[in-house]
Motif scaffolding. Structure first.
Motif, mmCIF file in Angstrom:
data_model
loop_
_atom_site.group_PDB
_atom_site.id
_atom_site.type_symbol
_atom_site.label_atom_id
_atom_site.label_comp_id
_atom_site.label_asym_id
_atom_site.label_seq_id
_atom_site.Cartn_x
_atom_site.Cartn_y
_atom_site.Cartn_z
ATOM 1 N N PRO A 36 116.218 34.497 2.171
ATOM 2 C CA PRO A 36 117.232 33.948 1.252
ATOM 3 C C PRO A 36 118.642 34.448 1.537
ATOM 4 O O PRO A 36 118.843 35.632 1.799
ATOM 5 C CB PRO A 36 116.739 34.413 -0.125
ATOM 6 C CG PRO A 36 115.770 35.500 0.124
ATOM 7 C CD PRO A 36 115.206 35.306 1.495
ATOM 8 N N GLN A 37 119.590 33.532 1.491
ATOM 9 C CA GLN A 37 121.008 33.845 1.734
ATOM 10 C C GLN A 37 121.814 33.868 0.435
ATOM 11 O O GLN A 37 123.020 34.069 0.460
ATOM 12 C CB GLN A 37 121.620 32.798 2.668
ATOM 13 C CG GLN A 37 120.889 32.613 3.983
ATOM 14 C CD GLN A 37 120.964 33.838 4.869
ATOM 15 O OE1 GLN A 37 122.038 34.394 5.055
ATOM 16 N NE2 GLN A 37 119.837 34.278 5.400
ATOM 17 N N ALA A 38 121.148 33.659 -0.685
ATOM 18 C CA ALA A 38 121.811 33.641 -1.996
ATOM 19 C C ALA A 38 120.710 33.877 -3.032
ATOM 20 O O ALA A 38 119.519 33.724 -2.718
ATOM 21 C CB ALA A 38 122.499 32.299 -2.220
ATOM 22 N N PRO A 39 121.083 34.261 -4.274
ATOM 23 C CA PRO A 39 120.055 34.480 -5.305
ATOM 24 C C PRO A 39 119.125 33.273 -5.478
ATOM 25 O O PRO A 39 117.932 33.436 -5.723
ATOM 26 C CB PRO A 39 120.886 34.744 -6.564
ATOM 27 C CG PRO A 39 122.175 35.321 -6.045
ATOM 28 C CD PRO A 39 122.432 34.609 -4.744
ATOM 29 N N VAL A 40 119.677 32.085 -5.375
ATOM 30 C CA VAL A 40 118.845 30.874 -5.328
ATOM 31 C C VAL A 40 118.975 30.307 -3.919
ATOM 32 O O VAL A 40 120.078 29.982 -3.464
ATOM 33 C CB VAL A 40 119.307 29.824 -6.367
ATOM 34 C CG1 VAL A 40 118.566 28.509 -6.163
ATOM 35 C CG2 VAL A 40 119.108 30.345 -7.782
#
Ligand code: AMP
Length: 121
Positions: A36-40
């Motif tokens: 993952p590159q972001a929380p979502v």
């Protein structure tokens, strides 16, 4: 270029590789990105055999196009980023560094992102 049946997402669709299903309907399957590159960071893939967004947009019948893109919007809502905003990315071909040759949309959100290509603010 022909569709490679051995790609990772084809294996996930066939149930040969595990993925945490976040959403599934007749047109789309969503699961978390393994890095993952972001929380979502969710990947949404169509059920059909399309190599890229270009391939999908050119060849998919209208019902599949509508079903898929509506599912993307629905999944963003389910992930809680509809109001805060999110980024859709689909890499197409070598210069984009598309790694998996089955069309997928990345939904990224849950934090303030930099403009366009920058991952962080
Ligand atoms: P792209 O560069 O657009 O082809 O992105 C492919 C994405 O698939 C990358 O962000 C990878 O982290 C992700 N990925 C690769 N293998 C898996 C897997 N088995 N489950 C979930 N995500 C994966």
């Amino acid at each position: 270029m022909t569709y490679d049946e051995t790609n990772i997402f084809a294996k996930i669709l066939r149930g040969e590789l595990p993925a945490k299903k976040l959403y599934e309907d007749d047109y789309a399957l969503a699961f978390p990105d393994i890095h993952p590159q972001a929380p979502v960071h969710v990947l949404v893939i169509p059920k059909g055999k399309y190599i890229s967004a270009a391939d999908f947009n050119a060849k998919a019948p209208p019902e599949e196009l509508t079903g898929f893109y509506r599912a993307v919007a629905h999944i963003a809502r389910l992930m809680g980023v509809e109001e805060s905003g999110y980024r859709l990315i689909c890499n197409i071909g070598p210069d984009s560094q598309q790694m998996v040759p089955h069309f997928h949309v990345h939904i990224l959100g849950g934090k303030k992102m930099g403009h366009l290509l920058a991952a962080s603010a």
